[in-house]
Design a protein around this motif. Structure first.
Motif, mmCIF file in Angstrom:
data_model
loop_
_atom_site.group_PDB
_atom_site.id
_atom_site.type_symbol
_atom_site.label_atom_id
_atom_site.label_comp_id
_atom_site.label_asym_id
_atom_site.label_seq_id
_atom_site.Cartn_x
_atom_site.Cartn_y
_atom_site.Cartn_z
ATOM 1 N N CYS A 99 0.843 -1.202 0.000
ATOM 2 C CA CYS A 99 0.000 0.000 0.000
ATOM 3 C C CYS A 99 0.875 1.248 0.000
ATOM 4 O O CYS A 99 1.846 1.337 0.738
ATOM 5 N N SER A 101 -0.713 4.457 0.112
ATOM 6 C CA SER A 101 -1.601 5.581 0.431
ATOM 7 C C SER A 101 -1.313 6.152 1.823
ATOM 8 O O SER A 101 -0.443 5.675 2.552
ATOM 9 N N LEU A 102 -2.086 7.195 2.170
ATOM 10 C CA LEU A 102 -1.721 8.081 3.272
ATOM 11 C C LEU A 102 -1.540 7.391 4.627
ATOM 12 O O LEU A 102 -0.511 7.577 5.283
ATOM 13 N N SER A 103 -2.536 6.605 5.045
ATOM 14 C CA SER A 103 -2.444 5.998 6.381
ATOM 15 C C SER A 103 -1.186 5.147 6.507
ATOM 16 O O SER A 103 -0.479 5.197 7.522
ATOM 17 N N CYS A 104 -0.927 4.367 5.482
ATOM 18 C CA CYS A 104 0.252 3.500 5.532
ATOM 19 C C CYS A 104 1.539 4.322 5.478
ATOM 20 O O CYS A 104 2.521 4.004 6.162
ATOM 21 N N CYS A 140 -4.781 2.657 -1.510
ATOM 22 C CA CYS A 140 -5.336 2.091 -0.267
ATOM 23 C C CYS A 140 -5.935 0.690 -0.448
ATOM 24 O O CYS A 140 -6.812 0.462 -1.276
ATOM 25 N N LEU A 141 -5.449 -0.234 0.367
ATOM 26 C CA LEU A 141 -5.905 -1.626 0.291
ATOM 27 C C LEU A 141 -7.089 -1.882 1.223
ATOM 28 O O LEU A 141 -7.466 -3.024 1.465
ATOM 29 N N ALA A 142 -7.653 -0.794 1.772
ATOM 30 C CA ALA A 142 -8.832 -0.883 2.648
ATOM 31 C C ALA A 142 -8.528 -1.644 3.932
ATOM 32 O O ALA A 142 -9.385 -2.347 4.459
ATOM 33 N N ALA A 143 -7.312 -1.499 4.415
ATOM 34 C CA ALA A 143 -6.944 -2.116 5.699
ATOM 35 C C ALA A 143 -6.131 -1.092 6.498
ATOM 36 O O ALA A 143 -5.099 -1.426 7.078
ATOM 37 N N CYS A 144 -6.618 0.159 6.517
ATOM 38 C CA CYS A 144 -5.867 1.245 7.159
ATOM 39 C C CYS A 144 -5.629 0.971 8.642
ATOM 40 O O CYS A 144 -4.654 1.451 9.217
ATOM 41 N N CYS A 149 0.609 -1.882 5.473
ATOM 42 C CA CYS A 149 0.234 -3.249 5.123
ATOM 43 C C CYS A 149 0.534 -3.559 3.661
ATOM 44 O O CYS A 149 0.847 -2.674 2.868
HETATM 45 S S1 FES Z 1 -3.787 3.632 3.403
HETATM 46 FE FE1 FES Z 1 -2.893 1.665 3.378
HETATM 47 S S2 FES Z 1 -4.578 0.351 3.631
HETATM 48 FE FE2 FES Z 1 -5.469 2.296 3.574
#
Ligand code: FES
Length: 209
Positions: A99, A101-104, A140-144, A149
């Motif tokens: 992933c 995206s932002l959270s990761c 985003c893999l929908a596991a923020c 992850c």
């Molecule tokens: S940002 Fe990584 S799973 Fe949502």
């Protein structure tokens, strides 16, 4: 400047070439036809089936899918090239989908990705020399809640750390699914079998062919 016209309507596959898609794969795709009003609507499940069976979706395979669904090959190429989840070239035995995206990223995803690159000596879209891993990234893999992850084939692996990367990569069972496999891409009549937790549904059909 002279432009070379591209004929998008004609197949470039040799007419006498062996079909890439086995009878079992074709039947599995056809199993989706009653679910939709048009054959075209079964394109996404068809592509998932082909990618699972063949490891990727080659241009000749796209042409065969187009013939099966009675659409232009360019329509199939459009969809394959739009979704990063589909791949038109061979991959390693296991695909790492990290992933980005932002959270990761906030939770150290960059460090994890760099550690994977260093450990495997590959860049994004690269495959290790031994053919074991292909490294890719996706939004985003929908596991923020498990950030950072990645997916190893279909298994979600979360709460990664750069220090823990080597242990994850060395684990031969790192893609083993802990729960029964999702039957989303099995036609309705095969859903009961898929619910038994087997990941070898398509492999069985390939072996039987
Ligand atoms: S940002 Fe990584 S799973 Fe949502």
């Amino acid at each position: 400047v002279s432009w070379k016209p591209i004929d998008r309507n004609s197949s470039t596959a040799a007419n006498d070439a062996e079909p890439l898609l086995s009878g079992a794969i074709r039947e599995k795709i056809k199993g989706f036809f009653p679910r939709y009003e048009t054959k075209r609507a079964a394109l996404l499940p068809a592509l998932h089936i082909v990618q699972e069976a063949c490891g990727h979706i080659s241009h000749p395979a796209m042409i065969e899918v187009a013939e099966l669904l009675e659409i232009h090959p360019s329509d199939v190429l459009d969809v394959v090239s739009f979704y990063t989840h589909f791949c038109d070239h061979p991959k390693g035995q296991k695909t790492l989908l990290v992933c980005r995206s932002l959270s990761c990223e906030l939770m150290g995803g960059d460090a994890v990705l760099n550690k994977i690159k260093d450990t495997l000596a590959v860049g994004e879209h690269g495959t290790t020399e031994d053919g074991r891993y292909t490294l890719m990234t996706e939004e985003c893999l929908a596991a923020c809640d498990m950030a950072p992850c990645m997916l190893i084939n279909e298994r979600m692996v979360g709460n990664l750390t750069a220090d823990g990367v080597s242990a994850v990569l060395d684990d031969p069972d790192n893609d083993r699914l802990p729960i029964p496999r999702n039957a989303l891409f099995d036609p309705p009549q095969q859903g009961a079998r898929a619910g038994q937790g087997s990941t070898s549904d398509v492999q069985e059909m390939i072996d039987a062919d």
